[in-house]
Design a protein around this motif. Structure first.
Motif, mmCIF file in Angstrom:
data_model
loop_
_atom_site.group_PDB
_atom_site.id
_atom_site.type_symbol
_atom_site.label_atom_id
_atom_site.label_comp_id
_atom_site.label_asym_id
_atom_site.label_seq_id
_atom_site.Cartn_x
_atom_site.Cartn_y
_atom_site.Cartn_z
ATOM 1 N N SER A 41 0.815 -1.209 0.000
ATOM 2 C CA SER A 41 0.000 0.000 0.000
ATOM 3 C C SER A 41 0.851 1.263 0.000
ATOM 4 C CB SER A 41 -0.961 0.004 1.187
ATOM 5 O OG SER A 41 -0.261 0.169 2.395
ATOM 6 N N TRP A 44 2.063 1.906 -3.888
ATOM 7 C CA TRP A 44 1.105 2.375 -4.885
ATOM 8 C C TRP A 44 0.190 3.405 -4.263
ATOM 9 C CZ3 TRP A 44 1.627 -3.177 -5.024
ATOM 10 C CH2 TRP A 44 2.263 -3.632 -6.175
ATOM 11 N N GLY A 46 -3.346 4.776 -4.133
ATOM 12 C CA GLY A 46 -4.690 4.374 -4.513
ATOM 13 C C GLY A 46 -4.846 2.879 -4.619
ATOM 14 N N PRO A 47 -6.095 2.443 -4.845
ATOM 15 C CA PRO A 47 -6.390 1.013 -4.894
ATOM 16 C C PRO A 47 -5.687 0.300 -6.039
ATOM 17 C CG PRO A 47 -8.399 2.319 -4.754
ATOM 18 C CD PRO A 47 -7.277 3.262 -4.992
ATOM 19 N N LYS A 48 -5.320 -0.936 -5.807
ATOM 20 C CA LYS A 48 -4.654 -1.760 -6.808
ATOM 21 C C LYS A 48 -5.532 -2.926 -7.238
ATOM 22 C CE LYS A 48 -1.324 -3.648 -9.176
ATOM 23 N NZ LYS A 48 -1.644 -3.597 -10.578
ATOM 24 N N SER A 50 -9.568 -4.872 -7.111
ATOM 25 C CA SER A 50 -11.000 -4.623 -6.915
ATOM 26 C C SER A 50 -11.449 -5.167 -5.563
ATOM 27 C CB SER A 50 -11.820 -5.236 -8.050
ATOM 28 O OG SER A 50 -11.633 -6.642 -8.092
ATOM 29 N N HIS A 51 -10.939 -6.317 -5.180
ATOM 30 C CA HIS A 51 -11.344 -6.957 -3.930
ATOM 31 C C HIS A 51 -10.124 -7.315 -3.091
ATOM 32 C CE1 HIS A 51 -14.763 -7.512 -6.563
ATOM 33 N NE2 HIS A 51 -15.499 -7.823 -5.524
ATOM 34 N N SER A 70 -6.682 -0.244 1.901
ATOM 35 C CA SER A 70 -6.456 0.825 0.923
ATOM 36 C C SER A 70 -6.111 0.273 -0.457
ATOM 37 C CB SER A 70 -5.346 1.770 1.404
ATOM 38 O OG SER A 70 -4.084 1.122 1.341
ATOM 39 N N ALA A 72 -7.958 -1.939 -1.916
ATOM 40 C CA ALA A 72 -9.223 -2.363 -2.533
ATOM 41 C C ALA A 72 -9.967 -1.177 -3.133
ATOM 42 C CB ALA A 72 -10.108 -3.047 -1.494
ATOM 43 N N SER A 73 -10.493 -1.378 -4.356
ATOM 44 C CA SER A 73 -11.303 -0.325 -4.967
ATOM 45 C C SER A 73 -12.796 -0.580 -4.805
ATOM 46 C CB SER A 73 -10.964 -0.195 -6.458
ATOM 47 O OG SER A 73 -11.290 -1.401 -7.136
ATOM 48 N N GLU A 74 -13.191 -1.848 -4.601
ATOM 49 C CA GLU A 74 -14.618 -2.156 -4.524
ATOM 50 C C GLU A 74 -15.044 -2.796 -3.215
ATOM 51 O OE1 GLU A 74 -16.103 -4.291 -7.952
ATOM 52 O OE2 GLU A 74 -14.646 -3.272 -9.225
ATOM 53 N N LYS A 75 -14.341 -3.807 -2.789
ATOM 54 C CA LYS A 75 -14.828 -4.573 -1.641
ATOM 55 C C LYS A 75 -13.684 -5.027 -0.756
ATOM 56 C CE LYS A 75 -18.165 -8.117 -0.510
ATOM 57 N NZ LYS A 75 -19.190 -9.002 -1.029
#
Length: 176
Positions: A41, A44, A46-48, A50-51, A70, A72-75
């Motif tokens: 984390s 990078w 932002g999210p790398k 999706s879950h 951090s 995760a972009s979705e779940k």
């Protein structure tokens, strides 16, 4: 010479970081520890993924969950057992400030989500599972293992004792 060694070490570290990024970028599923997730984390912004699935989340500190989450972009999914070990602290400050329980446990208490209890246990012999089931799980667990087992300790088999998996021994007479 020391500068040459330092620059060589830095070059190797940068090469390893590049390889790690390439490997992770090429895969859809990555399994890692919470410590590795924290390192990822910070590499990078932002999210790398999706879950992100956090196993043993009940034993993670808030910082470990935040770092891993951090990514995760979705779940973000928690898995773990708040009836087992919670986060381990090197300082008393988190405990004093109300962070004795993990974020997962606090979310459960607040009713943020309803957990799913996995009711078949595979690890313990039935005699040990019986107590754990009663003390922590309101007798909702079932044993996959049906056999009982006797503890085989060096020297004990010579006495002819067959010890059950749970034994309590008074050792006060052994104390000086």
């Amino acid at each position: 010479e020391e500068d040459d060694v330092d620059s060589g070490v830095n070059a190797v570290e940068e090469y390893i970081a590049m390889i790690e990024k390439r490997i992770i970028a090429e895969h859809q599923v990555v399994f890692c520890t919470s410590g590795t997730a924290a390192k990822l984390s910070t590499k990078w912004a932002g999210p790398k993924f999706s879950h992100v699935f956090l196993d043993e989340a009940a034993s993670m500190s808030d910082a470990e969950i935040i770092f891993a989450g951090s990514l995760a972009s979705e779940k973000l999914t928690f898995a773990g057992d708040p009836n087992q070990l919670g986060p381990m602290w090197m300082s008393r400050k988190p405990v004093i400030n109300g962070f004795r329980a993990s974020l997962m446990e606090r979310a459960l208490r607040a009713g943020v989500y309803q957990p799913t209890l996995l009711t078949t246990q595979y690890r313990m012999v039935p005699e040990i599972a019986q107590y754990v089931n009663w003390a922590f799980y309101q007798n909702k667990l079932e044993n996959c293992r049906r056999e009982t087992s006797l503890i085989r300790m060096p020297g004990v088999e010579k006495t002819g004792l067959n010890l059950p998996p749970v034994s309590f021994w008074n050792v006060s007479s052994c104390l000086l």
